[in-house]
Write a protein that holds these residues in place. Structure first.
Motif, PDB file in Angstrom:
ATOM      1  N   THR A   1       0.836  -1.183   0.000  1.00  0.00           N
ATOM      2  CA  THR A   1       0.000   0.000   0.000  1.00  0.00           C
ATOM      3  C   THR A   1       0.879   1.244   0.000  1.00  0.00           C
ATOM      4  O   THR A   1       2.066   1.179   0.338  1.00  0.00           O
ATOM      5  N   ILE A   2       0.296   2.363  -0.394  1.00  0.00           N
ATOM      6  CA  ILE A   2       0.978   3.657  -0.418  1.00  0.00           C
ATOM      7  C   ILE A   2       0.260   4.564   0.571  1.00  0.00           C
ATOM      8  O   ILE A   2      -0.950   4.774   0.469  1.00  0.00           O
ATOM      9  N   THR A   3       0.993   5.092   1.537  1.00  0.00           N
ATOM     10  CA  THR A   3       0.365   5.794   2.659  1.00  0.00           C
ATOM     11  C   THR A   3       0.239   7.302   2.476  1.00  0.00           C
ATOM     12  O   THR A   3      -0.512   7.946   3.197  1.00  0.00           O
ATOM     13  N   GLY A   4       0.995   7.876   1.539  1.00  0.00           N
ATOM     14  CA  GLY A   4       1.102   9.328   1.459  1.00  0.00           C
ATOM     15  C   GLY A   4       2.177   9.813   2.414  1.00  0.00           C
ATOM     16  O   GLY A   4       2.434   9.182   3.443  1.00  0.00           O
ATOM     17  N   SER A   5       2.805  10.904   2.078  1.00  0.00           N
ATOM     18  CA  SER A   5       3.939  11.373   2.880  1.00  0.00           C
ATOM     19  C   SER A   5       3.539  11.767   4.299  1.00  0.00           C
ATOM     20  O   SER A   5       4.374  11.754   5.210  1.00  0.00           O
ATOM     21  N   ASP A   6       2.252  12.091   4.499  1.00  0.00           N
ATOM     22  CA  ASP A   6       1.794  12.431   5.850  1.00  0.00           C
ATOM     23  C   ASP A   6       1.070  11.267   6.520  1.00  0.00           C
ATOM     24  O   ASP A   6       0.533  11.410   7.624  1.00  0.00           O
ATOM     25  N   GLY A   7       1.047  10.104   5.856  1.00  0.00           N
ATOM     26  CA  GLY A   7       0.416   8.924   6.433  1.00  0.00           C
ATOM     27  C   GLY A   7      -1.095   8.930   6.412  1.00  0.00           C
ATOM     28  O   GLY A   7      -1.728   8.064   7.008  1.00  0.00           O
ATOM     29  N   SER A   8      -1.691   9.870   5.687  1.00  0.00           N
ATOM     30  CA  SER A   8      -3.145  10.031   5.754  1.00  0.00           C
ATOM     31  C   SER A   8      -3.908   9.056   4.868  1.00  0.00           C
ATOM     32  O   SER A   8      -5.119   8.882   5.032  1.00  0.00           O
ATOM     33  N   ARG A   9      -3.220   8.417   3.925  1.00  0.00           N
ATOM     34  CA  ARG A   9      -3.920   7.509   3.006  1.00  0.00           C
ATOM     35  C   ARG A   9      -3.888   6.083   3.566  1.00  0.00           C
ATOM     36  O   ARG A   9      -2.844   5.485   3.709  1.00  0.00           O
ATOM     37  N   MET A  10      -5.064   5.547   3.848  1.00  0.00           N
ATOM     38  CA  MET A  10      -5.169   4.163   4.299  1.00  0.00           C
ATOM     39  C   MET A  10      -5.285   3.256   3.081  1.00  0.00           C
ATOM     40  O   MET A  10      -5.570   3.718   1.979  1.00  0.00           O
ATOM     41  N   PRO A  11      -5.046   1.947   3.243  1.00  0.00           N
ATOM     42  CA  PRO A  11      -5.098   1.042   2.094  1.00  0.00           C
ATOM     43  C   PRO A  11      -6.423   1.124   1.344  1.00  0.00           C
ATOM     44  O   PRO A  11      -7.496   1.158   1.958  1.00  0.00           O
ATOM     45  N   SER A  12      -6.321   1.163   0.023  1.00  0.00           N
ATOM     46  CA  SER A  12      -7.515   1.197  -0.823  1.00  0.00           C
ATOM     47  C   SER A  12      -8.139  -0.188  -0.896  1.00  0.00           C
ATOM     48  O   SER A  12      -7.521  -1.202  -0.516  1.00  0.00           O
ATOM     49  N   GLU A  13      -9.343  -0.270  -1.411  1.00  0.00           N
ATOM     50  CA  GLU A  13      -9.998  -1.571  -1.537  1.00  0.00           C
ATOM     51  C   GLU A  13      -9.234  -2.471  -2.494  1.00  0.00           C
ATOM     52  O   GLU A  13      -9.137  -3.681  -2.276  1.00  0.00           O
TER      53      GLU A  13
END
Length: 200
Positions: free
Chosen positions: A166-178
């Protein structure tokens, strides 16, 4: 019955969610018994709290001798500058006794990971985890292209033939997509199917 261990480290919860998806996929296989465990956090409690670590994770803490009790071990760890996070490395570095006795020989190994960016070192992190498996004589199973979601171009997504990610975003705000979670489930199921054939 094949026993599957999903072993992970998760700083902010992304890999905790991925580990749950891997376990869900593995549990779909008849004859598979699946456990989720995590490695100890090595960052001091005060610093972890100040840094916003997710400290309320339900999975029990593993000890290194747990590994010999499973037919397949699926390891999830984040990337730190293109390498496996130190918490997981510190745990796996305790496996010398298991290596010396050949305790993991023939067990199946698989891995999943997370990075902040699309090109943040996922493949080199997989390489490090795969090296661990190969040094113990474990066949390595990734995420085959039979999971077509890793070839999508209509959205940003993790996933590679080396394993789910998964890719989280540099601030960690992106959770795993479906789609990323589907890849994790696919890999878990695929490994459990193979483990059941080999050890069931």
């Amino acid at each position: 019955m094949a026993k599957i261990l999903v072993l992970y480290h998760s700083t902010y919860g992304h890999l905790e969610v991925m580990a749950q998806a891997v376990a869900e996929g593995a549990a779909q296989v008849e004859g598979a018994q699946v456990d989720i465990k995590r490695v100890p956090e090595t960052v001091p409690q005060e610093l972890a709290e100040k840094s916003g670590y997710k400290l309320d994770q339900a999975a029990p803490i593993a000890v290194i001798d747990d590994l010999k009790n499973y037919d397949a071990i699926i390891i999830g760890a984040g990337t730190r500058f293109g390498s496996v996070a130190s918490q997981m490395r510190a745990f796996l570095d305790q496996a010398g006794g298991l290596w010396f006795t050949g305790a993991l020989l023939g067990k199946i190994g698989g891995a999943f990971t997370a990075t902040a960016t699309q090109h943040g070192g996922q493949e080199t992190t997989f390489q490090g985890l795969h090296n661990f498996f190969m040094h113990h004589g474990m066949p390595v199973v990734g995420l085959p292209y039979a999971f077509q979601g890793q070839s999508r171009l209509d959205e940003i997504t993790g996933g590679s033939p080396y394993g789910a990610s998964t890719i989280t975003g540099s601030d960690g705000s992106r959770m795993p997509s479906e789609n990323e979670l589907d890849g994790a489930r696919f890999q878990g199921r695929h490994i459990a199917e193979l483990a059941t054939k080999l050890h069931g």
